[in-house]
Structures are given as structure tokens and as C-alpha cells.
Design a protein around this motif. Structure first.
Motif, short mmCIF file in Angstrom:
data_model
loop_
_atom_site.label_atom_id
_atom_site.label_comp_id
_atom_site.label_asym_id
_atom_site.label_seq_id
_atom_site.Cartn_x
_atom_site.Cartn_y
_atom_site.Cartn_z
N VAL A 91 23.91 46.03 25.71
CA VAL A 91 24.25 46.85 26.58
C VAL A 91 25.17 46.28 27.78
N VAL A 92 26.45 46.81 27.95
CA VAL A 92 27.32 46.32 28.92
C VAL A 92 27.42 47.35 30.12
N ASP A 93 27.02 47.16 31.18
CA ASP A 93 27.08 47.79 32.42
C ASP A 93 28.45 47.60 32.99
N GLU A 94 28.93 48.50 33.85
CA GLU A 94 30.24 48.61 34.77
C GLU A 94 31.41 48.03 33.77
N ALA A 95 31.36 48.59 32.59
CA ALA A 95 32.38 48.26 31.44
C ALA A 95 33.76 48.42 32.14
N SER A 96 33.90 49.33 33.11
CA SER A 96 35.43 49.61 33.60
C SER A 96 35.91 48.22 34.01
N MET A 97 35.11 47.11 34.43
CA MET A 97 35.70 45.96 34.79
C MET A 97 35.81 44.96 33.89
N MET A 98 35.54 45.37 32.48
CA MET A 98 35.94 44.36 31.22
C MET A 98 37.22 44.42 31.16
N ASP A 99 37.91 43.15 31.00
CA ASP A 99 39.20 43.30 30.46
C ASP A 99 39.41 42.92 29.07
N VAL A 100 40.71 42.94 28.50
CA VAL A 100 40.72 42.98 26.97
C VAL A 100 40.33 41.54 26.16
N GLU A 101 40.52 40.65 27.01
CA GLU A 101 40.09 39.11 26.54
C GLU A 101 38.59 39.02 26.40
N MET A 102 37.94 39.67 27.52
CA MET A 102 36.50 39.49 27.50
C MET A 102 35.72 40.48 26.34
N MET A 103 36.27 41.63 26.35
CA MET A 103 36.03 42.34 25.19
C MET A 103 36.20 41.80 24.00
N ALA A 104 37.30 41.07 23.71
CA ALA A 104 37.61 40.44 22.33
C ALA A 104 36.61 39.62 22.06
N GLN A 105 36.06 38.75 23.24
CA GLN A 105 35.30 37.65 22.92
C GLN A 105 33.87 38.01 22.72
N LEU A 106 33.63 39.22 23.46
CA LEU A 106 32.21 39.68 23.15
C LEU A 106 32.10 40.47 21.80
N VAL A 107 33.10 41.25 21.30
CA VAL A 107 32.89 41.56 19.90
C VAL A 107 32.99 40.56 18.81
N GLY A 116 29.49 52.77 32.06
CA GLY A 116 30.67 52.84 33.07
C GLY A 116 31.30 54.13 33.65
N ASP A 117 31.82 53.95 34.41
CA ASP A 117 32.64 54.96 35.24
C ASP A 117 34.11 54.92 34.70
N LYS A 118 34.54 55.82 33.94
CA LYS A 118 35.70 55.65 33.33
C LYS A 118 37.05 55.90 34.32
N ASP A 119 36.53 56.60 35.36
CA ASP A 119 37.82 56.97 36.38
C ASP A 119 37.87 55.44 37.55
N GLN A 120 37.05 54.74 37.51
CA GLN A 120 36.96 53.62 38.56
C GLN A 120 38.25 52.77 38.22
N LEU A 121 38.54 51.95 39.06
CA LEU A 121 39.55 50.87 38.84
C LEU A 121 39.33 50.03 37.71
N ALA A 122 40.27 49.75 36.95
CA ALA A 122 40.19 48.76 35.60
C ALA A 122 40.08 47.32 36.42
N SER A 123 39.90 46.41 35.37
CA SER A 123 39.58 44.92 35.79
C SER A 123 40.80 44.46 36.15
N VAL A 124 40.92 43.38 37.12
CA VAL A 124 41.95 42.74 37.62
C VAL A 124 42.82 42.24 36.53
N GLU A 125 42.17 41.74 35.53
CA GLU A 125 42.92 41.10 34.36
C GLU A 125 43.55 42.25 33.32
N ALA A 126 44.35 41.68 32.50
CA ALA A 126 44.87 42.71 31.55
C ALA A 126 43.98 43.78 30.77
N GLY A 127 44.31 44.92 30.59
CA GLY A 127 43.34 45.84 29.83
C GLY A 127 42.70 46.74 30.66
#
Ligand SMILES: Nc1ncnc2c1ncn2[C@@H]1O[C@H](COP(=O)(O)OP(=O)(O)OP(=O)(O)O)[C@@H](O)[C@H]1O
Length: 686
Positions: A322-338, A351-362
């Protein structure tokens, strides 16, 4: 366009000097020019633009969007208040792109040896004929997307992993599921009075996620994401126990240490309060993990590399993550996780889809939840939900063409936290709608004046600048309680144990007081940036004798934000500490240990920390304060978006103050939306 000449590289160099492009973007274009000396100017320009887009959170360069609005490219690297530098670069870029057609751009890219063309095809079906060009042109003919290969591969990996999981449905046995659901969701008579609770979305989310191999539970602050996921885990473990199977190996994670610590705390509380069938209560409670780790720790970060200990050939020993605060997850981290998940392991994002996305890409969560508001459940899903839970869904949420992803996504719609402070909820909702104007916000501020406040900063006497004195006064009022407490350490005695206990409880009280207020800012640099505001507030607090004189780096009361994970000190990016004076000993920095205790650290041991009288909204994600004040600059800036304002508002538990000086800037922010280019939109579609 012509064959590569120094012309484009010298123009890119100028843009770097103007602060509109990073040196890295230029370096990449130079590298391609060296490797492929016949590269065209347009190709080199495209390389720099893709790289520039990555720096601003986009996974790729959307060519159609770039041609339609070239001035939205080259967002500032430095925040120049007058905007002059950026505008010059943007004008020059617009001039370059003005007469370019999409087909000409595509033709030139496709003809280049640096680009592999994969329009309307992807490798998620197992295509192994991957090229090795630095760039990939993908997307569709109508919406071609240019990627650096690394980012394209991340997306492919994510799409493939999610599509595989979305094809799997776990069957839930009727009677045990109904029995567990009835215990976990006891009837609450008062809920029928709340219109949006005509459907118990928490129960629906629990069911949908329980049958899915990949699921998303999204919702605003306090909508019960943690409560729901704990019930979901209880349901899953309850079914295993009922069936006399070993419980699932579950791992809970969050992108930052701060978010992990918060979730640990609320999971422990939720598990303790879980209503459970009496025969299963104890083993069930014990089968739900309470410890939440960071994603980096979960995957086993290896020093000085982007790689992790766990990956496809050394997968995580887990059945469910289970990943909480998933809005802060960037594309690289998600790829590494899967990549690190074994095929049999389920994945649940919260997570809250309406929150700011991660600082990194994605913007993984935002991309995957684009239609979460309207749900799109098929009649089959609807019948299945009703059969197991008696919950009915209104017609507006039903769509016979709903995708697999839509059947595995649930949005929670009622905030239990804001029922006591409806002003914050109403304001957040209005901002989120995209329809807000300064006038509509003023109406809400007036109506909800006990919890909402709008502080208008006047022009300074010379008319050229904004008078920041009211902001400083607000900050002094907000911080004076904790600073007053910080000035009153306990009397130390000859008993070391008693001293530690007294110092710890003093520090805990200082943290409680500190959590009452936080000033947030939208930008890092300039008058409204972190450094200037920290300095302004520091001086205002000195004037009130709440801080020592002079310009000390370390002083009692200094609030600190950790900006880099430090595993040896067990400090995570986003942690907040306060420097305090131990009588007769010296300064130490206190950090809450997440278990109602304090960890003390010598100031000299702290590396990545900054003073945090003012905090950026990005850094505030995952934190909450009783009263949050958000200050907007007096000039437009691409970072000003409705997501930023929404995130700032929703950091408040009881009170929110908006500080601004120009309605035009507020208006711009309310109507700008984070639209990050990515190809992660067709997940779960057949
Ligand atoms: N169905 C419910 N009925 C009554 N209270 C609830 C319900 N669901 C959640 N709550 C309460 O609402 C508060 C917020 O719940 P929870 O922490 O689960 O929400 P969240 O969405 O995870 O919040 P966050 O914004 O921190 O991520 C908690 O005090 C919780 O006990």
C-alpha cells in the motif's frame, strides 16, 4: 530546417544565461550534436526542450501543445520577478516554432538517427525490439510525444505492470465477505442525514480494492483514506483467516519520511478502533502492520546510485504493498516500485489526486485518476457491489463502457475532518472546481470568517514594492507561543533520567505549540521566496525579543526542515525539528520520533536542513497545521496553479489565511492547472 550549426547551440546558451534553460538541457543538446554531427537545428532544439520539460515535471514534450502554446515552454529556472529574461527566451522560441507544422516536425524527428519512432505503439504487450536511440517519439499521430528514452521506458514499465494487474480479479466469497463487511461498517444512523453519504463510498472502495490486483483509493483530506485502507486490510486478512490460510505479507509505504510517520500514527489509531467480529478480533488486529516505511527504504536504496536492492530479479518478499500520499510519487519511483513487485503481489495507491504532483517528472496519481470524479462503474460492477454490500450507486456513476482501471478506482467524497470546519472544505472545493475567482473566494471568506481570513498586502509607501509588515505581524502572532515556550526550559536536576524526561516533555509541548501555525509560500526565490521571508520573520521575532540578537546560525527556537534523507540520523526529507537550549549544556535540535518521543541531535551533525519560518507548499505536502497562511507573490509565475492553492488550503486543520496583494495574480493561479505531459493515460483500456 538546416543542418546543425552553432547557431542553435549559441541560442540555447543565451537561454541558459537568461535563466530560462538549465545547463543540463544545453549539455544534452551539445552531447547529441557531438555524437551525431549531422543533427538538424530542430532536433537539437527538441532535445533541449524535452530535457527542459522533464525539469518542470513533464515526462515528455507534447509536440502539439508546444506548437499551440510555445510561450508555455521555457518556464523559468530562476524566478525573475520582472519576468524580462524568461520572456525574451520565450519570444525567441515562439519565433522559431511559428512557421513549423506538426508534420514537418515529426518528419524531421523521425528522419534523425537520434529518435526511434513508436507512434501509436507500445511495448506493454511484450515487444522486445527496443532500440537504443536517446529519444523516442511515441503517443499518437494526433498527439505525438517526444521522450528521453529513460522516461519512455519508465512509462512502458508502469503501463505493462498495471495492465497485467488490472486483468486479474480476486473472487470474494459471498458469506464471509458480507459478515466481515457488516462488522467493519456497522450501521450509523446519523450518516443518512448527509446527502453525499447516500452511498457509503468507503465500503465501495473497500470492496473494489479487495477484488483488484491493482487499485486506487483517492479522496481529499480527511475523507477516510486511512480508515478505509485499514478496513480493507482487515477484510483481506479476515478472509484469509476464515479460510484458514496464512495472512498476507503486507507492506505499507509512503514517498517521504514525514508522510510515512504520519500514516504510521493514524494506522495505529485506526487499527485500535476497528470494529471486528469478536472471534477474529485479536488475530486480525495483529495481522495488520502498523509500521510504514519510505518507498526508498522499502526498495532498499543503494548509496550513490539510482538503483535499488529490490528489482525484477530480486523482488520484494510481499503479497501486498500500500502506498500512501501517492500524489507525491514520480514516474521513476513508480517504475522502480512495479519492477520490484512480484507478479502475485497486489498494489494499492492512496492519495489526493487534486494535490500538487511530485517535484520530479510525472503525475502518476493525477494521470490515473483523470475520471475518478465520475467513476464510470459498469452495470456488472454495480450489481456485484450491491450483491455484496447492499450499497447502491446513482446512475451518474454508471457507464457500460467503463475501463478496467475505472472499476478499480474509488473516490471518497465526504470529508469527516472538515465537517467541523466547513469553511476550509468549501474553499478547497471551490478552488478545486477551477471555477473560482477572487470574488467568489471573497464571498466564502466573508461567510466563513471564523476559520478563513484574507490578508491583503498594501503597496509600500514608495508604491514600487509591497508592504510585508502585515505578513510579518501575522507570522509573529503565529509563532510567538512556541517561541515563548522554547524560552522556558525545565530546571535540570542531578537525576539524568528525570532530566531527559523533563526535556522531552518540554520539547513535545514546544512541537504542539509550533504545529499551531505555518506560513507557506508559493515560490523559492525573490521577495516572496523562502530566504527573504525567513529573514523578514526572523527580524520581526527579534524585535519582539522572541529570538536572540545578532545573526546567529544556530539559536534556540530555530525551526528546521530536513531537505535530505539522513539514514544514520534517522531523519527524512520533510521532517521538522526545533533547535532548543539545554540549560548549562548547549543547543540541541529536537525531532519528534513519531512515537510521542523526542530524538535529540547535535546541530553540527545536521547536513541538509533549512530554516522554516516560511515553507514552500511543495515541502508542506504530507503535513498539517492548525492554522496555515499561504502567501502569493505579486507577480505571475508558472508555479502558481489551482493545485498549489488547493494543497496550501488543505494543509490547514482549523484556520486558513490567504495573503496576497494582486487579484490578477490570484486569478491567474486559480485558472492555471498543472497539466503535465505524459503518456500514462490509456492504462486499463482494452
Ligand atoms: N466513516 C466515518 N465516520 C466517522 N468518522 C470517520 C469516518 N471515516 C473517517 N473518519 C474520521 O475522519 C478522520 C479522518 O480520517 P482518515 O485519517 O482516515 O482520513 P484520510 O483521508 O486518511 O486523511 P488524510 O487527509 O490525513 O490523508 C479521522 O478522525 C477518522 O476517524
Amino acid at each position: 530546417m538546416s543542418t546543425a550549426s552553432p547557431a542553435v547551440l549559441s541560442q540555447l546558451t543565451t537561454w541558459v544565461e537568461l535563466g530560462a534553460l538549465r545547463s543540463l538541457d544545453l549539455a544534452l543538446a551539445r552531447f547529441i550534436a557531438q555524437q551525431l554531427p549531422h543533427s538538424s537545428e530542430l532536433l537539437l532544439l527538441s532535445v533541449a526542450l524535452v530535457s527542459e520539460r522533464n525539469a518542470h515535471g513533464h515526462v515528455c514534450l507534447d509536440l502539439t501543445a508546444a506548437l499551440a502554446a510555445p510561450k508555455l515552454l521555457l518556464s523559468a529556472v530562476k524566478n525573475a520577478p520582472d519576468g524580462v529574461s524568461e520572456n525574451q527566451a520565450r519570444d525567441e522560441l515562439s519565433a522559431r516554432l511559428t512557421n513549423l507544422s506538426l508534420s514537418a516536425w515529426l518528419a524531421e524527428l523521425s528522419a534523425s538517427g537520434a529518435v526511434e519512432t513508436r507512434i501509436s505503439s507500445d511495448t506493454s504487450d511484450g515487444d522486445s525490439k527496443l532500440g537504443d536511440t536517446p529519444l523516442v517519439l511515441a503517443g499518437s499521430a494526433e498527439r505525438p510525444l517526444l521522450y528521453l528514452r529513460r522516461y519512455w521506458l519508465y512509462e512502458q514499465k508502469i503501463k505493462a505492470a498495471l495492465n497485467l494487474r488490472l486483468a486479474v480479479h480476486h473472487s470474494l466469497p459471498n458469506a464471509p465477505t458480507q459478515r466481515l463487511l457488516a462488522a467493519l461498517f456497522p450501521p450509523v444512523s446519523a450518516t443518512v442525514a448527509v446527502p453525499e453519504l447516500a452511498t457509503d463510498w468507503q465500503k465501495v472502495a473497500c470492496l473494489l480494492a479487495a477484488r483488484s490486483h491493482f487499485a486506487i483509493i483517492t479522496g481529499g483530506p480527511g475523507t477516510g483514506k486511512t480508515t478505509t485502507v485499514v478496513k480493507l486490510l482487515a477484510l483481506l486478512q479476515g478472509l484469509r483467516l476464515t479460510n484458514q490460510e496464512a495472512p498476507l505479507q503486507i507492506h505499507l509505504a509512503a514517498p517521504t519520511g514525514k508522510a510515512a510517520a504520519r500514516l504510521s500514527e493514524s494506522i495505529a489509531g485506526s487499527v485500535a478502533q476497528l470494529p471486528l467480529p469478536s472471534d477474529l478480533a485479536e488475530p486480525l488486529r495483529n495481522s495488520i502492520p502498523k509500521e510504514v516505511t519510505t518507498l526508498h527504504r522499502l526498495l532498499g536504496s543503494l548509496p550513490n546510485t539510482r538503483h535499488f536492492r529490490h528489482h525484477a530479479t530480486n523482488p520484494l518478499p510481499t503479497d501486498l504493498v500500500v502506498v500512501d500520499e501517492a500524489s507525491m510519487m514520480d514516474v521513476e519511483m513508480m517504475a522502480q516500485l512495479v519492477d520490484a513487485l512480484p507478479g502475485h503481489a497486489r498494489l494499492i495507491l492512496l492519495g489526493d489526486k487534486d494535490q500538487l504532483a511530485s517535484v520530479e517528472a510525472g503525475s502518476i496519481l493525477g494521470d490515473l485518476c483523470q475520471t475518478a470524479d465520475v467513476a464510470h462503474y459498469t452495470p456488472t460492477t454495480q450489481d456485484w457491489i450491491t450483491q455484496l454490500s447492499n450499497e447502491s450507486l446513482s446512475d451518474e456513476f454508471i457507464d457500460p463502457k467503463g475501463s478496467a482501471l475505472q472499476q478499480a478506482t474509488c473516490m471518497l467524497r465526504h470529508s469527516y475532518r472538515f465537517s467541523a470546519h466547513p469553511g476550509i472544505g468549501e474553499l478547497a472545493h471551490q478552488v478545486n472546481s477551477g471555477l473560482a475567482t477572487p470574488a467568489s473566494l471573497t464571498a466564502i471568506f466573508d461567510r466563513q470568517s471564523h476559520s478563513l481570513h484574507n490578508l491583503r498586502l498594501p503597496a509600500a509607501s514608495n508604491q514600487y514594492f509591497i508592504d510585508l509588515a502585515p505578513l510579518a505581524r501575522l507570522a509573529v502572532a503565529g509563532y510567538q507561543d512556541y517561541l515563548t515556550l522554547a524560552k522556558r526550559p525545565p530546571q535540570l536536576t542531578s537525576d539524568p533520567d528525570a532530566n531527559v524526561a523533563a526535556l522531552n516533555s518540554w520539547a513535545l509541548a514546544v512541537f504542539v505549540a509550533h504545529n499551531q501555525f505555518q506560513l507557506l509560500t508559493a515560490v523559492r526565490q525573490g521577495t516572496f521566496g523562502i530566504d527573504n521571508l525567513n529573514q523578514l520573520i526572523f527580524k520581526a521575532l527579534q524585535k519582539k525579543q522572541l529570538l536572540p540578537d545578532g545573526e546567529p546560525l544556530w539559536y534556540s527556537g530555530r525551526p528546521l526542515l530536513v531537505t535530505r534523507n539522513d539514514y544514520s540520523l534517522k531523519l527524512m526529507n520533510g521532517d521538522i525539528g526545533i533547535c532548543l537550549y539545554w540549560p548549562g549544556v548547549g543547543l540541541r535540535v529536537a525531532f519528534p520520533d513519531g512515537e510521542q518521543g523526542i530524538r535529540w541531535v547535535l546541530p553540527s551533525r545536521l547536513q541538509g536542513v533549512e530554516t522554516v519560518f516560511a515553507m514552500t507548499v511543495h515541502k508542506s505536502q504530507g503535513s498539517e497545521f492548525t492554522h496555515t497562511a499561504l502567501v502569493l507573490p505579486d507577480y505571475g509565475n508558472p508555479v502558481l496553479t489551482k493545485e498549489l492553492i488547493y494543497t496550501g488550503i488543505t494543509r490547514s486543520k482549523e484556520k486558513f489565511t490567504l495573503i496576497h496583494s494582486k487579484d490578477a495574480v490570484l486569478q491567474q493561479a486559480l485558472h492555471s492547472q498543472v497539466k503535465r505531459a505524459s503518456g500514462l493515460t490509456k492504462v486499463g483500456e482494452v
